[in-house]
Design a protein around this motif. Structure first.
Motif, PDB file in Angstrom:
ATOM      1  N   GLY A  15       2.700 -39.122 -52.671  1.00  0.00           N
ATOM      2  CA  GLY A  15       3.551 -38.349 -53.572  1.00  0.00           C
ATOM      3  C   GLY A  15       3.283 -36.866 -53.533  1.00  0.00           C
ATOM      4  N   GLY A  16       2.216 -36.461 -52.855  1.00  0.00           N
ATOM      5  CA  GLY A  16       1.855 -35.055 -52.797  1.00  0.00           C
ATOM      6  C   GLY A  16       2.611 -34.290 -51.722  1.00  0.00           C
ATOM      7  N   SER A  17       2.216 -33.034 -51.555  1.00  0.00           N
ATOM      8  CA  SER A  17       2.892 -32.144 -50.615  1.00  0.00           C
ATOM      9  C   SER A  17       1.881 -31.401 -49.746  1.00  0.00           C
ATOM     10  CB  SER A  17       3.731 -31.111 -51.381  1.00  0.00           C
ATOM     11  OG  SER A  17       4.729 -31.735 -52.168  1.00  0.00           O
ATOM     12  N   LEU A  18       2.334 -31.013 -48.571  1.00  0.00           N
ATOM     13  CA  LEU A  18       1.548 -30.177 -47.666  1.00  0.00           C
ATOM     14  C   LEU A  18       2.525 -29.283 -46.906  1.00  0.00           C
ATOM     15  CD1 LEU A  18      -1.089 -32.431 -45.836  1.00  0.00           C
ATOM     16  CD2 LEU A  18      -1.575 -30.545 -47.408  1.00  0.00           C
ATOM     17  N   ARG A  19       2.006 -28.138 -46.466  1.00  0.00           N
ATOM     18  CA  ARG A  19       2.797 -27.289 -45.579  1.00  0.00           C
ATOM     19  C   ARG A  19       2.002 -27.052 -44.310  1.00  0.00           C
ATOM     20  NH1 ARG A  19       5.049 -21.089 -46.160  1.00  0.00           N
ATOM     21  NH2 ARG A  19       2.849 -20.609 -45.779  1.00  0.00           N
ATOM     22  N   LEU A  20       2.575 -27.439 -43.199  1.00  0.00           N
ATOM     23  CA  LEU A  20       1.957 -27.193 -41.903  1.00  0.00           C
ATOM     24  C   LEU A  20       2.517 -25.905 -41.312  1.00  0.00           C
ATOM     25  CD1 LEU A  20       2.114 -30.754 -40.303  1.00  0.00           C
ATOM     26  CD2 LEU A  20       0.377 -29.786 -41.834  1.00  0.00           C
ATOM     27  N   SER A  21       1.664 -25.197 -40.579  1.00  0.00           N
ATOM     28  CA  SER A  21       2.085 -23.968 -39.907  1.00  0.00           C
ATOM     29  C   SER A  21       1.813 -24.089 -38.417  1.00  0.00           C
ATOM     30  CB  SER A  21       1.324 -22.758 -40.455  1.00  0.00           C
ATOM     31  OG  SER A  21       1.568 -22.581 -41.825  1.00  0.00           O
ATOM     32  N   CYS A  22       2.647 -23.472 -37.626  1.00  0.00           N
ATOM     33  CA  CYS A  22       2.469 -23.422 -36.172  1.00  0.00           C
ATOM     34  C   CYS A  22       2.686 -21.983 -35.741  1.00  0.00           C
ATOM     35  CB  CYS A  22       3.471 -24.343 -35.485  1.00  0.00           C
ATOM     36  SG  CYS A  22       3.523 -24.160 -33.695  1.00  0.00           S
ATOM     37  N   ALA A  23       1.599 -21.330 -35.364  1.00  0.00           N
ATOM     38  CA  ALA A  23       1.668 -19.930 -34.971  1.00  0.00           C
ATOM     39  C   ALA A  23       1.722 -19.816 -33.456  1.00  0.00           C
ATOM     40  CB  ALA A  23       0.452 -19.180 -35.509  1.00  0.00           C
ATOM     41  N   ALA A  24       2.687 -19.058 -32.961  1.00  0.00           N
ATOM     42  CA  ALA A  24       2.840 -18.865 -31.518  1.00  0.00           C
ATOM     43  C   ALA A  24       2.212 -17.538 -31.103  1.00  0.00           C
ATOM     44  CB  ALA A  24       4.308 -18.885 -31.141  1.00  0.00           C
ATOM     45  N   SER A  25       1.685 -17.508 -29.888  1.00  0.00           N
ATOM     46  CA  SER A  25       1.045 -16.288 -29.373  1.00  0.00           C
ATOM     47  C   SER A  25       2.059 -15.317 -28.790  1.00  0.00           C
ATOM     48  CB  SER A  25      -0.001 -16.651 -28.316  1.00  0.00           C
ATOM     49  OG  SER A  25       0.627 -17.347 -27.239  1.00  0.00           O
ATOM     50  N   CYS A  95       2.844 -29.408 -32.912  1.00  0.00           N
ATOM     51  CA  CYS A  95       3.923 -28.432 -32.768  1.00  0.00           C
ATOM     52  C   CYS A  95       4.243 -28.293 -31.280  1.00  0.00           C
ATOM     53  CB  CYS A  95       3.462 -27.093 -33.349  1.00  0.00           C
ATOM     54  SG  CYS A  95       4.611 -25.742 -33.110  1.00  0.00           S
ATOM     55  N   THR A  96       5.504 -28.147 -30.954  1.00  0.00           N
ATOM     56  CA  THR A  96       5.898 -27.956 -29.570  1.00  0.00           C
ATOM     57  C   THR A  96       7.015 -26.925 -29.475  1.00  0.00           C
ATOM     58  OG1 THR A  96       6.682 -29.084 -27.576  1.00  0.00           O
ATOM     59  CG2 THR A  96       7.561 -29.848 -29.652  1.00  0.00           C
ATOM     60  N   GLY A  97       7.018 -26.214 -28.365  1.00  0.00           N
ATOM     61  CA  GLY A  97       8.084 -25.249 -28.111  1.00  0.00           C
ATOM     62  C   GLY A  97       8.683 -25.517 -26.738  1.00  0.00           C
ATOM     63  N   ASP A  98      10.004 -25.458 -26.669  1.00  0.00           N
ATOM     64  CA  ASP A  98      10.700 -25.721 -25.415  1.00  0.00           C
ATOM     65  C   ASP A  98      11.586 -24.546 -25.008  1.00  0.00           C
ATOM     66  OD1 ASP A  98      10.683 -28.932 -26.502  1.00  0.00           O
ATOM     67  OD2 ASP A  98      10.269 -28.526 -24.385  1.00  0.00           O
ATOM     68  N   ARG A  99      11.521 -24.192 -23.732  1.00  0.00           N
ATOM     69  CA  ARG A  99      12.412 -23.170 -23.177  1.00  0.00           C
ATOM     70  C   ARG A  99      13.180 -23.847 -22.054  1.00  0.00           C
ATOM     71  NH1 ARG A  99      13.407 -17.806 -23.213  1.00  0.00           N
ATOM     72  NH2 ARG A  99      13.707 -16.661 -21.261  1.00  0.00           N
ATOM     73  N   GLU A 100      14.491 -23.871 -22.175  1.00  0.00           N
ATOM     74  CA  GLU A 100      15.295 -24.679 -21.260  1.00  0.00           C
ATOM     75  C   GLU A 100      15.314 -24.124 -19.840  1.00  0.00           C
ATOM     76  OE1 GLU A 100      18.377 -26.256 -24.730  1.00  0.00           O
ATOM     77  OE2 GLU A 100      19.144 -25.335 -22.902  1.00  0.00           O
ATOM     78  N   HIS A 101      15.441 -22.824 -19.695  1.00  0.00           N
ATOM     79  CA  HIS A 101      15.589 -22.237 -18.361  1.00  0.00           C
ATOM     80  C   HIS A 101      14.606 -21.078 -18.192  1.00  0.00           C
ATOM     81  CE1 HIS A 101      19.154 -24.639 -17.795  1.00  0.00           C
ATOM     82  NE2 HIS A 101      19.666 -24.166 -18.907  1.00  0.00           N
ATOM     83  N   LEU A 102      13.645 -21.251 -17.316  1.00  0.00           N
ATOM     84  CA  LEU A 102      12.715 -20.176 -17.011  1.00  0.00           C
ATOM     85  C   LEU A 102      13.337 -19.240 -15.985  1.00  0.00           C
ATOM     86  CD1 LEU A 102       9.400 -22.208 -16.623  1.00  0.00           C
ATOM     87  CD2 LEU A 102      10.028 -20.734 -18.540  1.00  0.00           C
ATOM     88  N   THR A 103      13.160 -17.948 -16.190  1.00  0.00           N
ATOM     89  CA  THR A 103      13.598 -17.005 -15.170  1.00  0.00           C
ATOM     90  C   THR A 103      12.632 -17.084 -13.989  1.00  0.00           C
ATOM     91  OG1 THR A 103      12.264 -15.195 -16.015  1.00  0.00           O
ATOM     92  CG2 THR A 103      14.462 -15.469 -16.991  1.00  0.00           C
ATOM     93  N   LEU A 104      13.030 -16.504 -12.874  1.00  0.00           N
ATOM     94  CA  LEU A 104      12.167 -16.513 -11.695  1.00  0.00           C
ATOM     95  C   LEU A 104      10.862 -15.785 -11.995  1.00  0.00           C
ATOM     96  CD1 LEU A 104      11.852 -17.364  -8.772  1.00  0.00           C
ATOM     97  CD2 LEU A 104      12.958 -15.214  -8.083  1.00  0.00           C
TER      98      LEU A 104
END
Length: 126
Positions: A15-25, A95-104
């Protein structure tokens, strides 16, 4: 180097709460989408919530109405607000991050399309 670092996990009563954080570099907007997954022992990793660069969100049926994903672009951080937690929510959250198209250039620099954080444990128990 690109890193995602989660924080905010811990022990909480049902019944409680939490907040997760994901910091990107890097700029969080470099990713086309960022998401939270979770995995408990003996189960497959499952998608919990996702947010696109445009701000569109998607949730698993298990958390819809209880969890909220959001993003602070100035802080390059994605959050997962979790309310009305249940024992079944106990898991390691990633946490995950996705980039669909990488430049050369990005490919030549060794950047990848997908990055994962190290995970943060959430335990819901009385």
């Amino acid at each position: 180097q690109v890193h995602l670092v989660e924080s905010g996990g811990g022990l909480v009563q049902p019944g409680g709460s939490l907040r997760l954080s994901c910091a990107a570099s890097i700029s969080i907007l470099w990713f086309d989408s960022t998401a939270w997954y979770r995995q408990s022992p003996g189960t497959q990793r499952e998608l919990v919530a996702l947010i696109t660069t445009e701000g569109n969100t998607r949730y698993s049926d298990h958390v819809k109405g209880r969890f909220t994903i959001s993003r602070d672009d100035a802080k390059n951080t994605v959050y997962l607000e979790m309310h009305r937690l249940e024992a079944e929510d106990t898991a390691v959250y990633y946490c995950t991050g996705d980039r669909e198209h990488l430049t050369l250039t990005e490919q030549n620099e060794g950047l990848r399309s997908t990055y994962w954080g190290q995970g943060t444990q959430v335990t819901v128990s009385s």
